[in-house]
Design a protein around this motif. Structure first.
Motif, mmCIF file in Angstrom:
data_model
loop_
_atom_site.group_PDB
_atom_site.id
_atom_site.type_symbol
_atom_site.label_atom_id
_atom_site.label_comp_id
_atom_site.label_asym_id
_atom_site.label_seq_id
_atom_site.Cartn_x
_atom_site.Cartn_y
_atom_site.Cartn_z
ATOM 1 N N GLY A 43 0.833 -1.194 0.000
ATOM 2 C CA GLY A 43 0.000 0.000 0.000
ATOM 3 C C GLY A 43 0.871 1.248 0.000
ATOM 4 N N THR A 44 0.228 2.401 0.151
ATOM 5 C CA THR A 44 0.905 3.686 -0.019
ATOM 6 C C THR A 44 1.097 4.403 1.309
ATOM 7 N N THR A 45 2.336 4.665 1.651
ATOM 8 C CA THR A 45 2.687 5.496 2.805
ATOM 9 C C THR A 45 2.920 6.914 2.315
ATOM 10 N N ARG A 46 2.327 7.880 3.001
ATOM 11 C CA ARG A 46 2.470 9.292 2.637
ATOM 12 C C ARG A 46 3.286 9.999 3.711
ATOM 13 N N ILE A 47 4.271 10.773 3.271
ATOM 14 C CA ILE A 47 5.220 11.418 4.181
ATOM 15 C C ILE A 47 5.221 12.909 3.912
ATOM 16 N N TRP A 78 6.124 13.281 0.066
ATOM 17 C CA TRP A 78 6.526 12.109 -0.703
ATOM 18 C C TRP A 78 5.516 10.984 -0.472
ATOM 19 N N SER A 79 5.494 10.049 -1.381
ATOM 20 C CA SER A 79 4.713 8.831 -1.171
ATOM 21 C C SER A 79 5.555 7.620 -1.551
ATOM 22 N N VAL A 80 5.275 6.506 -0.877
ATOM 23 C CA VAL A 80 5.987 5.256 -1.130
ATOM 24 C C VAL A 80 4.958 4.145 -1.292
ATOM 25 N N GLU A 81 4.914 3.542 -2.467
ATOM 26 C CA GLU A 81 4.088 2.358 -2.686
ATOM 27 C C GLU A 81 4.981 1.146 -2.472
ATOM 28 N N GLU A 205 11.891 1.359 16.883
ATOM 29 C CA GLU A 205 10.886 0.657 17.676
ATOM 30 C C GLU A 205 9.531 1.376 17.614
ATOM 31 N N ARG A 206 9.559 2.691 17.785
ATOM 32 C CA ARG A 206 8.309 3.458 17.742
ATOM 33 C C ARG A 206 7.629 3.320 16.374
ATOM 34 N N MET A 207 8.431 3.415 15.318
ATOM 35 C CA MET A 207 7.842 3.384 13.987
ATOM 36 C C MET A 207 7.379 1.988 13.603
ATOM 37 N N LEU A 208 8.102 0.948 14.023
ATOM 38 C CA LEU A 208 7.628 -0.411 13.771
ATOM 39 C C LEU A 208 6.258 -0.626 14.400
ATOM 40 N N ALA A 209 6.098 -0.165 15.630
ATOM 41 C CA ALA A 209 4.791 -0.284 16.277
ATOM 42 C C ALA A 209 3.729 0.479 15.503
ATOM 43 N N GLY A 210 4.084 1.684 15.034
ATOM 44 C CA GLY A 210 3.132 2.486 14.271
ATOM 45 C C GLY A 210 2.724 1.842 12.958
ATOM 46 N N PHE A 211 3.645 1.085 12.351
ATOM 47 C CA PHE A 211 3.344 0.405 11.095
ATOM 48 C C PHE A 211 2.661 -0.943 11.316
ATOM 49 N N GLU A 233 2.468 -8.278 8.348
ATOM 50 C CA GLU A 233 2.016 -7.485 7.208
ATOM 51 C C GLU A 233 1.932 -6.046 7.686
ATOM 52 N N LEU A 234 2.945 -5.265 7.354
ATOM 53 C CA LEU A 234 2.995 -3.881 7.811
ATOM 54 C C LEU A 234 1.914 -3.055 7.112
ATOM 55 N N GLN A 235 1.366 -2.088 7.848
ATOM 56 C CA GLN A 235 0.286 -1.257 7.322
ATOM 57 C C GLN A 235 0.831 0.118 6.935
ATOM 58 N N PRO A 236 0.517 0.603 5.736
ATOM 59 C CA PRO A 236 1.014 1.916 5.323
ATOM 60 C C PRO A 236 0.503 3.015 6.251
ATOM 61 N N GLN A 237 1.288 4.067 6.365
ATOM 62 C CA GLN A 237 0.995 5.130 7.321
ATOM 63 C C GLN A 237 1.078 6.503 6.657
ATOM 64 N N ASP A 238 0.482 7.490 7.324
ATOM 65 C CA ASP A 238 0.709 8.898 7.012
ATOM 66 C C ASP A 238 1.661 9.431 8.069
ATOM 67 N N ILE A 239 2.816 9.907 7.647
ATOM 68 C CA ILE A 239 3.869 10.294 8.584
ATOM 69 C C ILE A 239 4.193 11.765 8.416
ATOM 70 N N ALA A 240 4.128 12.519 9.513
ATOM 71 C CA ALA A 240 4.593 13.909 9.554
ATOM 72 C C ALA A 240 5.941 13.893 10.270
ATOM 73 N N VAL A 241 7.010 14.132 9.523
ATOM 74 C CA VAL A 241 8.356 14.045 10.087
ATOM 75 C C VAL A 241 8.636 15.275 10.950
ATOM 76 N N PRO A 242 8.949 15.101 12.243
ATOM 77 C CA PRO A 242 9.304 16.267 13.067
ATOM 78 C C PRO A 242 10.635 16.839 12.607
ATOM 79 N N ARG A 243 10.922 18.062 13.025
ATOM 80 C CA ARG A 243 12.176 18.708 12.629
ATOM 81 C C ARG A 243 13.337 18.117 13.429
ATOM 82 N N ASP A 244 14.491 18.103 12.795
ATOM 83 C CA ASP A 244 15.637 17.330 13.274
ATOM 84 C C ASP A 244 16.356 18.015 14.434
#
Length: 449
Positions: A43-47, A78-81, A205-211, A233-244
């Motif tokens: 599926g499609t993850t949107r970033i 960005w998007s990732v299929e 770890e946080r992102m694996l749980a989120g997916f 089976e990982l589930q696609p996500q909508d991710i808002a990347v915080p500032r570094d």
């Protein structure tokens, strides 16, 4: 960024007060992981807010080479299929990860339990860095690595065709090693257990749980124990990347040492495994405050306000804090040079094997600028006097954080500071020159006249 081409010297001069709002780019660690985990979904993850520095763009190209459809929609969107766990295709070309140790190590982990073969390379700096710390645990899953002496790039990995789950204790505090093992574990059946004696950044770890991965994290007397069930089976996500926070370190530290400065850096990720620098600066007496604290995308976030802090003093940084600020020691050493007294930084041997030997690079450059520095295998010490003569041309050693740290030094030193090559800055902070210039810094390309 390539290690080839003509070096671009950069010079930083003493400037007036820095003022304004510094909109730093998205978090590099989360940007890498968003692309890789997005490629391992169906599926499609949107970033949004993706860091568009060279390191992350190299990871995006790598995910395309493994069969994912990665699209740049502009303005950090960005998007990732994805192709699913174990669905990577065999790339038809060498994977060039440029300057990125994070990118290459995480990608190696992600493909190590797929039945494919891939060859990795990078620039001169990356090709000199040790990869055995990653390829050794990947071999436990059944992957095979062939490379140059010392396990260095260029290196070919043959993924495990019948991967096995593993139990692995990370021998040194390294989020890259831990993350590579966890990403490999996604393709192995059963339960993989990773133990780290000292906690490191926990974005994976946080992102694996989120997916949607089945992952448990337990803090025990033996350390942090991470248990991951393979072949989800990982589930696609909508991710808002915080500032570094690692990028925020540069305008924050510059504001602390340049007289009269007052800079706001909004929306910075304050994950406890990443915020050690800001804790350390406050212990030194920095006028650094958190405003509008909140949570975004499962990560703690705040706006940071940094004001000139002429009364900072040196401290001993606890060695157990090193993992939470390992990339920030170069710019911390700059602040330490303008503080008064000794700043001791023990437990930092990991700095010896970053994009460069960062202890040696900073020690040599600071000494050339008139700062007293001592160093050993896993420690260093800066003697601050409240003022820095400057006036040197120092080597960046193809290391973005070394180059930016010395640009910050030049903003408050008595005479200009030059780095021999500023090109590496684009790997993590492509808008550094523009952003710092808008705040009032005087940066120019070329050596001083």
């Amino acid at each position: 960024m390539s290690g080839h081409g003509t070096p671009i010297p950069m010079t930083s001069r003493r400037c007036g007060p820095l003022a304004g709002t510094a909109q730093v780019p998205g978090d590099k660690s989360i940007s890498h992981r968003s692309l890789i985990l997005g490629a391992m979904c169906v599926g499609t993850t949107r970033i949004t807010g993706l860091l568009e520095g060279d390191d992350v763009l190299d990871t995006a190209r790598a995910m395309r080479a493994f069969g994912a459809r990665v699209t740049d929609h502009g303005d950090g969107a960005w998007s990732v299929e994805g192709v699913g766990v174990g669905g990577f295709a065999e790339p038809d070309r060498v994977i060039d990860c440029g300057n990125s140790g994070t990118g290459v190590r995480l990608i190696m982990g992600a493909m190590a339990t797929a039945p494919i073969t891939a060859t990795f390379t990078g620039d001169a700096s990356l090709n000199a860095r040790p990869m055995g710390r990653v390829t050794d645990p990947l071999a436990l899953f059944g992957a095979r690595a062939t490379g140059r002496a010392g396990g260095r790039l260029p290196l070919t990995i043959e993924g495990a065709r019948d991967p096995l789950p593993v139990q692995y204790t990370v021998p040194v505090p390294s989020a890259q090693v831990k993350s590579a093992v966890l990403l490999a574990a996604l393709g192995a059946p059963g339960e993989t257990i990773v133990i780290e004696r000292e906690p490191t950044r926990d974005h994976t770890e946080r992102m694996l749980a989120g997916f949607g991965a089945e992952i448990e994290v337990e803090d025990t007397d033996e350390g942090r124990i991470i248990t991951l069930q393979g072949q989800p089976e990982l589930q696609p996500q909508d991710i808002a990347v915080p500032r570094d926070p690692s990028s925020a370190a540069f305008p924050v530290c510059a504001a602390l040492i340049v007289p009269g400065s007052d800079v706001l850096v909004p929306g910075i990720g304050l994950n406890p495994t990443r915020a050690g620098l800001f804790t350390t600066l406050r212990e030194m007496g920095a006028d650094l405050t958190y405003e509008n604290e909140r949570e975004e995308g499962g990560e703690p976030v705040a706006d940071l306000r940094a004001r000139h802090s002429p009364d900072m003093t040196g401290i001993r940084v606890p060695p157990e804090r090193a993992a939470s600020m390992i990339d920030e020691y170069p710019v911390l050493s700059v602040v330490a040079a303008f503080a008064r007294g000794t700043t001791d930084m023990p437990g930092v041997k990991e700095l010896r094997v970053k994009e460069s030997d960062r202890i040696d690079a900073m020690a040599q450059g600071l000494r050339a600028c008139g700062v007293a520095v001592e160093d050993g295998p896993d420690w260093w010490r800066v003697e601050g006097t409240g003022a820095v003569p400057g006036g040197a041309t120092v080597e960046s050693r193809l290391d973005h954080r070394i180059a930016m740290a010395f640009m910050v030094l030049g903003m408050a030193s008595e005479t200009p500071v030059t780095v021999d090559d500023g090109r590496p800055i684009t790997t993590s902070f492509p808008i550094f020159e523009t952003l710092m210039g808008d705040l009032g810094a005087q940066l120019e390309r070329g050596a001083p006249a």
